[in-house]
Scaffold this motif. Structure first.
Motif, short mmCIF file in Angstrom:
data_model
loop_
_atom_site.label_atom_id
_atom_site.label_comp_id
_atom_site.label_asym_id
_atom_site.label_seq_id
_atom_site.Cartn_x
_atom_site.Cartn_y
_atom_site.Cartn_z
N HIS A 50 0.81 -1.26 -0.06
CA HIS A 50 -0.05 0.06 -0.02
C HIS A 50 0.85 1.29 -0.11
O HIS A 50 0.51 2.27 -0.69
CB HIS A 50 -0.76 0.15 1.04
N GLY A 55 -1.91 2.94 -2.64
CA GLY A 55 -2.88 2.44 -2.50
C GLY A 55 -3.03 0.88 -2.63
O GLY A 55 -1.96 0.34 -2.63
N LEU A 146 2.56 8.41 1.06
CA LEU A 146 1.16 8.56 1.84
C LEU A 146 1.94 9.29 3.23
O LEU A 146 2.94 9.23 3.65
CB LEU A 146 0.92 7.22 2.12
N ASP A 169 -2.78 15.88 -4.73
CA ASP A 169 -3.72 14.80 -3.76
C ASP A 169 -3.00 15.16 -2.16
O ASP A 169 -2.14 15.05 -1.81
CB ASP A 169 -3.13 13.45 -4.09
N LYS A 171 -3.59 13.46 0.44
CA LYS A 171 -3.08 12.26 1.22
C LYS A 171 -1.56 12.10 1.04
O LYS A 171 -1.00 11.33 1.83
CB LYS A 171 -3.93 11.37 0.93
#
Length: 204
Positions: A50, A55, A146, A169, A171
């Motif tokens: 991830h 993701g 992330l 983004d 995130k």
């Protein structure tokens, strides 16, 4: 600085010394190593996959795996970090990077096998990527992670990267670093090849 075509040297290899004295080998992914690379990604923990792909993903798609093993396609390159384990070469990490000559930028992403983390492999691999960036003629390098990836954030801070807001983004966090094109204290085969090319051009 003149950029060098790494495709002319598809098997060049770097041998890096880790803090425990072991040798880490960094080389381009071979065209016949798709199964081995896919196996590496499948063995990563869910959290590591991830973090690497920003993701959920269980493995590389067939098309994405094809991009990984075709080194140099669209100016993107894939390397594996390998070590000897019980007499066998084992993939302990990987990196994929791309060079944009128009912006002189070097984008990258890395992962380390969960079982081989906290041994200095990530730091060694990141330093090697910095050398590759300099050899290609990059003026800065960057990556995205992330905001929850504390390990990558800590590594980037330790390696001298500065953090900025990601343009697309919320995130994600972007970390970047300027590259010194004449720096020679991080050895890699790419740097040696680039230096040799510059010398040859001076002679001509």
């Amino acid at each position: 600085m003149t950029a060098i075509s790494l495709l002319e040297h598809p098997r060049h290899t770097d041998h890096l010394r880790l803090r425990d004295g072991k040798t880490l080998t960094v080389r381009f992914v071979g065209a016949d190593e798709g199964e081995a690379l896919q196996g590496y990604f499948r063995k990563l923990s869910m959290q590591s996959r991830h973090s690497r792909f920003l993701g959920a993903m269980s493995e590389l798609s067939a098309s994405e795996l094809g991009h990984f093993i075709h080194v140099g396609e669209n100016d993107r390159f894939s390397v594996v970090a390998v070590m000897m384990n019980d007499g066998r070469e084992t993939i302990v990490g990987e990196a994929r990077y791309g060079f944009d000559s128009a912006t002189e930028s070097f984008e990258f992403g890395i992962s380390i096998d969960d079982r081989w983390q906290r041994q200095g492999i990530a730091s060694a691999l990141l330093g090697n990527l910095e050398c590759r960036a300099a050899a290609l003629g990059a003026r800065h390098m960057f990556g995205d992670t992330l905001r929850s990836n504390e390990a990558m954030i800590a590594l980037a801070h330790k390696s001298g990267f500065a953090f900025t807001r990601h343009p697309d983004d919320w995130k994600l966090a972007r970390f970047e670093k300027p590259i010194d094109p004449i720096r020679q204290d991080i050895p890699c085969a790419s740097w040696k090849l680039a230096a040799a090319q510059r010398v040859a051009e001076m002679v001509v």
